[in-house]
Scaffold this motif. Structure first.
Motif, PDB file in Angstrom:
ATOM      1  N   ALA A 193       0.827  -1.209   0.000  1.00 24.94           N
ATOM      2  CA  ALA A 193       0.000   0.000   0.000  1.00 24.94           C
ATOM      3  C   ALA A 193       0.859   1.256   0.000  1.00 24.94           C
ATOM      4  O   ALA A 193       0.570   2.222  -0.717  1.00 24.94           O
ATOM      5  CB  ALA A 193      -0.938  -0.009   1.206  1.00 24.94           C
ATOM      6  N   SER A 194       1.922   1.264   0.796  1.00 19.85           N
ATOM      7  CA  SER A 194       2.799   2.431   0.849  1.00 19.85           C
ATOM      8  C   SER A 194       3.405   2.726  -0.510  1.00 19.85           C
ATOM      9  O   SER A 194       3.409   3.874  -0.980  1.00 19.85           O
ATOM     10  CB  SER A 194       3.909   2.200   1.880  1.00 19.85           C
ATOM     11  N   GLN A 195       3.907   1.695  -1.174  1.00 21.55           N
ATOM     12  CA  GLN A 195       4.521   1.909  -2.480  1.00 21.55           C
ATOM     13  C   GLN A 195       3.470   2.245  -3.544  1.00 21.55           C
ATOM     14  O   GLN A 195       3.747   3.037  -4.457  1.00 21.55           O
ATOM     15  CB  GLN A 195       5.312   0.677  -2.886  1.00 21.55           C
ATOM     16  N   SER A 196       2.285   1.673  -3.422  1.00 22.01           N
ATOM     17  CA  SER A 196       1.218   2.002  -4.369  1.00 22.01           C
ATOM     18  C   SER A 196       0.802   3.462  -4.216  1.00 22.01           C
ATOM     19  O   SER A 196       0.502   4.141  -5.215  1.00 22.01           O
ATOM     20  CB  SER A 196       0.014   1.078  -4.157  1.00 22.01           C
ATOM     21  N   MET A 197       0.780   3.948  -2.984  1.00 26.83           N
ATOM     22  CA  MET A 197       0.515   5.366  -2.768  1.00 26.83           C
ATOM     23  C   MET A 197       1.580   6.217  -3.460  1.00 26.83           C
ATOM     24  O   MET A 197       1.290   7.271  -4.029  1.00 26.83           O
ATOM     25  CB  MET A 197       0.485   5.679  -1.273  1.00 26.83           C
ATOM     26  N   GLY A 198       2.827   5.737  -3.407  1.00 25.64           N
ATOM     27  CA  GLY A 198       3.892   6.450  -4.091  1.00 25.64           C
ATOM     28  C   GLY A 198       3.695   6.475  -5.599  1.00 25.64           C
ATOM     29  O   GLY A 198       3.865   7.517  -6.245  1.00 25.64           O
ATOM     30  N   LEU A 219      12.536   8.170  -4.241  1.00 25.77           N
ATOM     31  CA  LEU A 219      13.463   7.840  -3.162  1.00 25.77           C
ATOM     32  C   LEU A 219      12.721   7.223  -1.967  1.00 25.77           C
ATOM     33  O   LEU A 219      13.242   6.330  -1.294  1.00 25.77           O
ATOM     34  CB  LEU A 219      14.228   9.092  -2.728  1.00 25.77           C
ATOM     35  N   GLU A 220      11.508   7.688  -1.719  1.00 21.84           N
ATOM     36  CA  GLU A 220      10.709   7.112  -0.633  1.00 21.84           C
ATOM     37  C   GLU A 220      10.295   5.679  -0.971  1.00 21.84           C
ATOM     38  O   GLU A 220      10.376   4.788  -0.110  1.00 21.84           O
ATOM     39  CB  GLU A 220       9.475   7.969  -0.383  1.00 21.84           C
ATOM     40  N   ILE A 221       9.864   5.446  -2.205  1.00 24.13           N
ATOM     41  CA  ILE A 221       9.505   4.091  -2.625  1.00 24.13           C
ATOM     42  C   ILE A 221      10.708   3.164  -2.480  1.00 24.13           C
ATOM     43  O   ILE A 221      10.590   2.022  -2.022  1.00 24.13           O
ATOM     44  CB  ILE A 221       8.991   4.108  -4.079  1.00 24.13           C
ATOM     45  N   CYS A 222      11.885   3.660  -2.858  1.00 21.72           N
ATOM     46  CA  CYS A 222      13.105   2.858  -2.727  1.00 21.72           C
ATOM     47  C   CYS A 222      13.447   2.626  -1.259  1.00 21.72           C
ATOM     48  O   CYS A 222      13.886   1.524  -0.881  1.00 21.72           O
ATOM     49  CB  CYS A 222      14.264   3.564  -3.424  1.00 21.72           C
ATOM     50  N   GLY A 223      13.235   3.644  -0.431  1.00 26.53           N
ATOM     51  CA  GLY A 223      13.502   3.489   0.999  1.00 26.53           C
ATOM     52  C   GLY A 223      12.631   2.423   1.626  1.00 26.53           C
ATOM     53  O   GLY A 223      13.091   1.640   2.465  1.00 26.53           O
ATOM     54  N   VAL A 224      11.379   2.371   1.222  1.00 23.78           N
ATOM     55  CA  VAL A 224      10.475   1.322   1.711  1.00 23.78           C
ATOM     56  C   VAL A 224      10.999  -0.058   1.308  1.00 23.78           C
ATOM     57  O   VAL A 224      11.005  -0.999   2.108  1.00 23.78           O
ATOM     58  CB  VAL A 224       9.046   1.542   1.171  1.00 23.78           C
TER      59      VAL A 224
END
Length: 373
Positions: A262-267, A303-308
């Motif tokens: 979900a976090s990455q999909s939001m990204g 960068l946030e998607i990669c951090g996740v």
């Protein structure tokens, strides 16, 4: 295939139907069995030699056992032939085992060419035929068919995002399920994917006349989901990158696979809404500054998607999602240090998932960044 099922297909399925039920069902379905063998053979062929030896020894196979390209193509072609024939049979089109076979076969094709839109009538077109026929029945009640449906729906979103093309499944079938009532976390994750699919249509379907009003509706859905989703979707720990230590990516930890997804999909949704905003300035002295702000927002989201992905290595598909985001937004990155860090994620993904085409992705990135010119 069991490890791949748990890590790839059952991300939002508490009952792990692909890991538990699919192998048993394959006993009575030759088409499903061929799909499993095709995907397993392709995945095995991508593993490092040492890992292949471990599997051969672990399952007591003969020393020197290999999976040839001919073997991979044999199972793939057998499955394709079955599905093409059965797609016109009224009874077969409602067979949930065949729906699972199509979803697994599509995974096979994503291993080979995630950024290429296939022109042949393979699993991509087959998925649409089977999933449209079974959608109403699948969504009517929980169970095996519904679990397979949502995997296919998620696949369609991710491949449409990677290929920057319209969503090929009618979104009307999911409209009744885009609600805000209390539900388990995996249901909330599926609700988010419905919103993502609508955003794909807004961005890439030229047949639709969608302007600023539709864009505002999508932004409202994006915000509504964030406001209504359970607190369990919040990270258990988050830390910005320490620039003094040369960090590039934030650290963001989650409890469950569906929260990571979900976090990455939001990204990915944020990337779409940022890049395709109807409010982008076309002319004027402020245009350059505005576009620079958009690029900065896209970079931060990637960068946030990669951090996740890097913070949750227990979920290998997160690395693949990161690579898709990198390849989509690669031209927004001009800093050499960031480019090298993103290229390293590409390499890590191949090492840890064993089914990401690193050479194709690497060449695409280096060309976008002008390396070697």
């Amino acid at each position: 295939m069991a490890d791949v099922s748990k890590n790839t297909f059952d991300l939002c399925d508490p009952e792990n139907h692909f890991a538990n039920a699919v192998p048993q069902r394959a006993r009575d379905s030759q088409t499903l069995r061929n799909a499993i063998l095709a995907a397993s053979a392709r995945h095995f062929s991508t593993l490092p030699r040492e890992r292949q030896k471990e599997i051969i020894q672990g399952y007591g196979l003969k020393q020197g056992f290999t999976v040839s390209e001919e073997m991979v193509l044999h199972y793939h072609n057998e499955c394709i032939a079955d599905l093409r024939y059965l797609a016109s049979e009224p009874n077969a089109i409602m067979d949930e085992d065949l729906l699972a076979a199509v979803v697994i076969l599509r995974f096979y094709e994503e291993l080979d060419s995630p950024f290429i839109e296939f022109s042949t009538e393979t699993a991509i077109r087959g998925l649409q035929v089977f999933i449209e026929a079974q959608a109403s029945l699948a969504l009517a009640s929980p169970g095996f068919r519904q679990a397979v449906f949502w995997v296919g729906f998620r696949q369609e979103f991710h491949i449409a995002f990677a290929q920057q093309r319209p969503f090929r499944l009618p979104l009307s079938i999911c409209e009744p399920h885009l609600t805000w009532t209390p539900a388990p976390d995996h249901v909330w994750a599926n609700r988010l994917i419905i919103i993502c699919a609508h955003a794909i249509q807004y961005c890439y379907d030229d047949r639709l006349n969608q302007g600023a009003t539709r864009y505002r509706e999508l932004v409202e859905l994006y915000n509504r989901w964030q406001q209504c989703r359970p607190m369990s979707f919040s990270p258990t720990y988050a830390e910005d990158p320490d620039q003094t230590q040369g960090d590039i990516f934030p650290r963001i930890w989650f409890m469950d696979d569906c929260h990571i997804l979900a976090s990455q999909s939001m990204g990915l949704l944020k990337i779409l809404l940022t890049a395709y905003s109807p409010h982008v300035l076309r002319v004027g002295p402020a245009r350059r500054k505005y576009l620079a702000q958009i690029d900065a927002k896209l970079r931060a989201t990637v960068l946030e998607i990669c951090g996740v992905a890097l913070s949750n290595r227990q979920s290998p598909p997160a690395l693949i999602t990161a690579c898709v985001a990198i390849n989509t937004c690669c031209e927004q990155f001009s800093d050499l240090r960031e480019q090298q860090a993103l290229l390293e994620i590409n390499a890590i993904t191949t090492r840890e998932t064993n089914y990401w085409p690193a050479s194709v992705s690497k060449a695409k990135l280096e060309e976008a960044w002008g390396w070697g010119t």
